[in-house]
Each structure stands twice: as C-alpha cells, then as structure tokens.
Scaffold this motif. Structure first.
Motif, PDB file in Angstrom:
ATOM      1  N   PRO A  13     -35.371  50.637-155.535  1.00 37.03           N
ATOM      2  CA  PRO A  13     -36.863  49.834-155.129  1.00 37.03           C
ATOM      3  C   PRO A  13     -36.645  49.943-153.343  1.00 37.03           C
ATOM      4  O   PRO A  13     -35.833  49.789-152.766  1.00 37.03           O
ATOM      5  CB  PRO A  13     -36.349  48.294-155.361  1.00 37.03           C
ATOM      6  N   PRO A  14     -38.255  49.633-153.070  1.00 39.42           N
ATOM      7  CA  PRO A  14     -38.305  49.441-151.343  1.00 39.42           C
ATOM      8  C   PRO A  14     -37.710  48.051-151.234  1.00 39.42           C
ATOM      9  O   PRO A  14     -37.786  47.301-152.007  1.00 39.42           O
ATOM     10  CB  PRO A  14     -39.908  49.493-151.259  1.00 39.42           C
ATOM     11  N   MET A  15     -37.414  47.843-149.825  1.00 43.30           N
ATOM     12  CA  MET A  15     -36.820  46.683-149.566  1.00 43.30           C
ATOM     13  C   MET A  15     -37.783  45.404-150.009  1.00 43.30           C
ATOM     14  O   MET A  15     -37.296  44.278-150.003  1.00 43.30           O
ATOM     15  CB  MET A  15     -36.423  46.507-147.921  1.00 43.30           C
ATOM     16  N   SER A  16     -39.178  45.671-149.698  1.00 40.28           N
ATOM     17  CA  SER A  16     -40.291  44.859-149.818  1.00 40.28           C
ATOM     18  C   SER A  16     -39.891  44.307-151.418  1.00 40.28           C
ATOM     19  O   SER A  16     -40.260  43.073-151.615  1.00 40.28           O
ATOM     20  CB  SER A  16     -41.489  45.357-149.883  1.00 40.28           C
ATOM     21  N   ALA A  17     -39.778  45.090-152.271  1.00 39.71           N
ATOM     22  CA  ALA A  17     -39.610  44.886-153.812  1.00 39.71           C
ATOM     23  C   ALA A  17     -38.370  43.833-153.777  1.00 39.71           C
ATOM     24  O   ALA A  17     -38.265  43.079-154.735  1.00 39.71           O
ATOM     25  CB  ALA A  17     -39.583  46.191-154.631  1.00 39.71           C
ATOM     26  N   VAL A  18     -37.254  44.284-153.006  1.00 42.78           N
ATOM     27  CA  VAL A  18     -35.899  43.641-153.483  1.00 42.78           C
ATOM     28  C   VAL A  18     -36.237  42.154-152.908  1.00 42.78           C
ATOM     29  O   VAL A  18     -35.734  41.346-153.605  1.00 42.78           O
ATOM     30  CB  VAL A  18     -34.845  44.176-152.556  1.00 42.78           C
ATOM     31  N   ALA A  19     -36.876  42.136-151.601  1.00 45.24           N
ATOM     32  CA  ALA A  19     -37.153  40.791-151.069  1.00 45.24           C
ATOM     33  C   ALA A  19     -38.141  40.029-151.848  1.00 45.24           C
ATOM     34  O   ALA A  19     -37.950  38.562-152.192  1.00 45.24           O
ATOM     35  CB  ALA A  19     -37.855  40.713-149.871  1.00 45.24           C
ATOM     36  N   ASP A  20     -38.880  40.513-152.653  1.00 46.90           N
ATOM     37  CA  ASP A  20     -39.867  40.038-153.533  1.00 46.90           C
ATOM     38  C   ASP A  20     -39.003  39.367-154.858  1.00 46.90           C
ATOM     39  O   ASP A  20     -39.197  38.245-155.267  1.00 46.90           O
ATOM     40  CB  ASP A  20     -40.954  40.794-154.056  1.00 46.90           C
ATOM     41  N   LEU A  21     -37.895  40.214-155.388  1.00 47.43           N
ATOM     42  CA  LEU A  21     -37.133  40.074-156.669  1.00 47.43           C
ATOM     43  C   LEU A  21     -36.402  38.740-156.038  1.00 47.43           C
ATOM     44  O   LEU A  21     -36.318  37.841-157.161  1.00 47.43           O
ATOM     45  CB  LEU A  21     -36.627  41.439-157.171  1.00 47.43           C
ATOM     46  N   PHE A  22     -35.989  39.011-154.944  1.00 52.54           N
ATOM     47  CA  PHE A  22     -34.947  37.872-154.438  1.00 52.54           C
ATOM     48  C   PHE A  22     -35.681  36.454-154.351  1.00 52.54           C
ATOM     49  O   PHE A  22     -35.184  35.361-155.079  1.00 52.54           O
ATOM     50  CB  PHE A  22     -34.413  38.187-153.089  1.00 52.54           C
ATOM     51  N   ARG A  23     -36.728  36.558-153.945  1.00 53.29           N
ATOM     52  CA  ARG A  23     -37.621  35.397-153.866  1.00 53.29           C
ATOM     53  C   ARG A  23     -37.959  34.825-155.159  1.00 53.29           C
ATOM     54  O   ARG A  23     -38.112  33.763-155.479  1.00 53.29           O
ATOM     55  CB  ARG A  23     -39.080  35.715-152.984  1.00 53.29           C
ATOM     56  N   ILE A  24     -38.299  35.523-156.144  1.00 55.64           N
ATOM     57  CA  ILE A  24     -38.562  35.142-157.615  1.00 55.64           C
ATOM     58  C   ILE A  24     -37.644  34.624-158.164  1.00 55.64           C
ATOM     59  O   ILE A  24     -37.632  33.329-159.002  1.00 55.64           O
ATOM     60  CB  ILE A  24     -39.093  36.368-158.370  1.00 55.64           C
ATOM     61  N   ILE A  25     -36.214  35.170-158.086  1.00 58.93           N
ATOM     62  CA  ILE A  25     -34.964  34.439-158.539  1.00 58.93           C
ATOM     63  C   ILE A  25     -34.531  33.408-158.010  1.00 58.93           C
ATOM     64  O   ILE A  25     -33.975  32.330-158.722  1.00 58.93           O
ATOM     65  CB  ILE A  25     -34.028  35.728-158.819  1.00 58.93           C
ATOM     66  N   ASP A  26     -34.586  33.405-156.718  1.00 56.81           N
ATOM     67  CA  ASP A  26     -34.186  32.279-155.987  1.00 56.81           C
ATOM     68  C   ASP A  26     -34.977  31.198-155.923  1.00 56.81           C
ATOM     69  O   ASP A  26     -35.436  30.981-154.920  1.00 56.81           O
ATOM     70  CB  ASP A  26     -33.639  32.802-154.400  1.00 56.81           C
ATOM     71  N   ARG A  27     -34.947  30.582-156.963  1.00 62.45           N
ATOM     72  CA  ARG A  27     -36.053  29.450-157.200  1.00 62.45           C
ATOM     73  C   ARG A  27     -36.010  28.193-156.263  1.00 62.45           C
ATOM     74  O   ARG A  27     -36.807  27.564-155.886  1.00 62.45           O
ATOM     75  CB  ARG A  27     -35.947  28.883-158.877  1.00 62.45           C
ATOM     76  N   ASP A  28     -34.712  27.823-155.768  1.00 64.44           N
ATOM     77  CA  ASP A  28     -34.526  26.867-154.864  1.00 64.44           C
ATOM     78  C   ASP A  28     -34.640  27.059-153.516  1.00 64.44           C
ATOM     79  O   ASP A  28     -34.554  26.087-152.683  1.00 64.44           O
ATOM     80  CB  ASP A  28     -33.068  26.010-155.202  1.00 64.44           C
ATOM     81  N   GLY A  29     -34.847  28.315-153.118  1.00 60.18           N
ATOM     82  CA  GLY A  29     -35.066  28.825-151.790  1.00 60.18           C
ATOM     83  C   GLY A  29     -33.807  28.643-150.661  1.00 60.18           C
ATOM     84  O   GLY A  29     -34.123  28.813-149.614  1.00 60.18           O
ATOM     85  N   GLU A  30     -32.703  28.380-151.353  1.00 64.65           N
ATOM     86  CA  GLU A  30     -31.360  28.410-150.252  1.00 64.65           C
ATOM     87  C   GLU A  30     -30.833  29.537-149.731  1.00 64.65           C
ATOM     88  O   GLU A  30     -29.752  29.557-149.130  1.00 64.65           O
ATOM     89  CB  GLU A  30     -30.562  27.567-151.393  1.00 64.65           C
ATOM     90  N   GLY A  31     -31.672  30.603-150.361  1.00 61.32           N
ATOM     91  CA  GLY A  31     -31.016  31.771-149.571  1.00 61.32           C
ATOM     92  C   GLY A  31     -29.899  32.557-150.427  1.00 61.32           C
ATOM     93  O   GLY A  31     -29.410  33.807-149.936  1.00 61.32           O
ATOM     94  N   GLY A  32     -29.640  32.067-151.546  1.00 59.59           N
ATOM     95  CA  GLY A  32     -28.346  32.890-152.453  1.00 59.59           C
ATOM     96  C   GLY A  32     -28.927  32.733-153.810  1.00 59.59           C
ATOM     97  O   GLY A  32     -29.537  31.551-154.441  1.00 59.59           O
ATOM     98  N   ILE A  33     -28.699  33.588-154.761  1.00 60.06           N
ATOM     99  CA  ILE A  33     -29.069  33.223-156.237  1.00 60.06           C
ATOM    100  C   ILE A  33     -27.931  33.059-156.987  1.00 60.06           C
ATOM    101  O   ILE A  33     -26.667  33.495-156.998  1.00 60.06           O
ATOM    102  CB  ILE A  33     -29.371  34.858-156.964  1.00 60.06           C
TER     103      ILE A  33
END
Length: 122
Positions: A67-87
């Motif tokens: 995936p392009p890094m933009s998709a990785v960043a988007d996927l990360f944002r979707i999964i990291d629901r609390d926004g703490e910077g780690g899944i």
C-alpha cells in the motif's frame, strides 16, 4: 501469518485502499479471536503491546500488500481508535470485528436528516 500462494499475494499486492486492506485482513482471520491475536503478535515486532505505523507497514508488506504510505496512515488512523499513536490488541480486534459486521449499503441508499432511505429520494 503465513503467506498464501503467489496468486493470493499478487491479489493482495493490488489492494491499495485502507478499506480494501481492512476487509482482506478480516478475510484472513475470519473473525477468529485466536487468529486476530496471532496477527497482532506478528505485527508487534517490538513486543511492546502496541503496533506503530512502521510496524503496521512492515507487517502489511510481509503479508503481500504494497500500500502507499497514505493508505497505511489511513488504516492506522482507522484502527487506532483512541488516537494514542499505537494500535493495541483490543483496537485491532474491534476493527476486524466491526469490519465483519459492517452491513453493505446499497449504492442507491441515501442518508438524510439521520434517516436512511433506500428509495433514493433522500
């Protein structure tokens, strides 16, 4: 997670959006809690009980995605629901379970004033 045959890896290589990848990850684990736990443990290469963006990207590459890094960043944002910077494990679990339960909305369905209308009239 074990990589599948070359045809499956080639198919994964073509998935580039966060939604496509999340849906495919769900297919891999099939909602199985043990499989999700195993996936999380493989993603968490630092063994600090969280998956960072770089770990997520490396894990996706290992599974055959590119995936392009933009998709990785988007996927990360979707999964990291609390926004703490780690899944955390629970966040991955919820994301994969939620993806499985997400109903497919008909293309002609419209959303107006919080009410779903399937007649296309809004």
């Amino acid at each position: 997670m074990e990589l599948d045959n070359d045809a499956v890896i080639d198919k994964r290589h073509k998935l580039t959006s966060s939604d496509e990848i999340l849906a495919d990850l769900h297919k891999i684990v099939q909602g199985n809690k043990g499989q999700i736990s195993r996936m999380f443990n493989e993603f968490d290469s630092s063994k600090d009980a969280t998956v960072g963006k770089k770990e997520l990207h490396r894990a996706l590459l290992k599974l055959g995605y590119d995936p392009p890094m933009s998709a990785v960043a988007d996927l990360f944002r979707i999964i990291d629901r609390d926004g703490e910077g780690g899944i955390a494990y629970q966040e991955l679990f919820v994301a994969l379970k939620a993806n499985a339960a997400k109903p497919k909305q008909p293309a002609h369905a419209a959303q107006t004033d919080g009410v779903l209308h399937n007649d296309g009239c809004g």
